[in-house]
Design an enzyme around this catalytic site. Sequence first.
Site, PDB file in Angstrom:
ATOM      1  CG  ASP A   9      -9.338 -46.867  -9.478  1.00 52.66           C
ATOM      2  OD1 ASP A   9      -9.809 -46.079  -8.615  1.00 52.66           O
ATOM      3  OD2 ASP A   9      -9.089 -46.512 -10.640  1.00 52.66           O
ATOM      4  CB  CYS A  66     -12.594 -45.699 -10.513  1.00 52.21           C
ATOM      5  SG  CYS A  66     -13.705 -45.223 -11.845  1.00 52.21           S
ATOM      6  CB  THR A  68     -14.251 -40.603 -13.885  1.00 49.29           C
ATOM      7  OG1 THR A  68     -14.020 -41.923 -14.421  1.00 49.29           O
ATOM      8  CG2 THR A  68     -13.053 -39.713 -14.186  1.00 49.29           C
ATOM      9  CG  HIS A  99     -37.715 -44.491 -14.327  1.00 46.39           C
ATOM     10  ND1 HIS A  99     -37.968 -43.386 -15.114  1.00 46.39           N
ATOM     11  CD2 HIS A  99     -38.672 -44.502 -13.377  1.00 46.39           C
ATOM     12  CE1 HIS A  99     -39.046 -42.765 -14.662  1.00 46.39           C
ATOM     13  NE2 HIS A  99     -39.488 -43.414 -13.598  1.00 46.39           N
ATOM     14  CG  HIS A 134     -39.930 -48.152 -15.607  1.00 49.16           C
ATOM     15  ND1 HIS A 134     -39.525 -47.209 -16.525  1.00 49.16           N
ATOM     16  CD2 HIS A 134     -40.712 -47.495 -14.719  1.00 49.16           C
ATOM     17  CE1 HIS A 134     -40.007 -46.029 -16.196  1.00 49.16           C
ATOM     18  NE2 HIS A 134     -40.738 -46.174 -15.099  1.00 49.16           N
TER      19      HIS A 134
HETATM   20  C1  RB5 Z   1      -7.105 -43.767 -12.489  1.00 51.47           C
HETATM   21  O1  RB5 Z   1      -6.163 -42.771 -12.641  1.00 51.47           O
HETATM   22  C2  RB5 Z   1      -8.374 -43.391 -13.231  1.00 51.47           C
HETATM   23  O2  RB5 Z   1      -8.177 -43.488 -14.605  1.00 51.47           O
HETATM   24  C3  RB5 Z   1      -9.511 -44.262 -12.785  1.00 51.47           C
HETATM   25  O3  RB5 Z   1      -9.683 -44.118 -11.408  1.00 51.47           O
HETATM   26  C4  RB5 Z   1     -10.865 -43.995 -13.389  1.00 51.47           C
HETATM   27  O4  RB5 Z   1     -11.184 -42.641 -13.292  1.00 51.47           O
HETATM   28  C5  RB5 Z   1     -11.114 -44.538 -14.727  1.00 51.47           C
HETATM   29  O5  RB5 Z   1     -12.199 -44.413 -15.280  1.00 51.47           O
END
Ligand code: RB5
Length: 147
Positions: A9, A66, A68, A99, A134
């Site tokens: 994203d 993204c 996080t 695993h 596994h």
């Molecule tokens: C976008 O601001 C953020 O929410 C997205 O990149 C991500 O971290 C969502 O999990």
Amino acid sequence: MKKIAIACDHGGYEMKMAIIAHLEERGFEYCDFGCSSTASVDYPDYALPASLAVARGECDCGILICGTGIGMSLCANKVKGIRAACCSDTFSARMTRMHNDANVLCFGARVCGLGLATDMVDLFLDTPFEGARHNARIEKVMNIEKL
Ligand code: RB5
């Protein structure tokens, strides 16, 4: 040589372009499912086509980035056939291949620097699944509703 589905994203766009350059240097084939700028988008719209490409066997594995890594991994794990791991350390990136036979690596561009992300990508791509004990566990993971 593996074919890799890659998507991001807006939060992961710049990191994705750097990872693509690394994949090209290593000679991997890849399919870029977007997004294509830092303009705000919704991560499920990019996680889904990349995950489907892996689930359908059009790509061998996926890399989703993204802010996080969490949103991408939530989406990817809702696609049947996907085992997505959200990682922020090299040990986990290696172990999730050994695993969990993870077929999608997710990480956060706001969590990991490019050096760490590149090392995680390399470990994810280069580490084989151990199989053995596994196998039965992965079978259960993929059929969790039947347990
Ligand atoms: C976008 O601001 C953020 O929410 C997205 O990149 C991500 O971290 C969502 O999990």
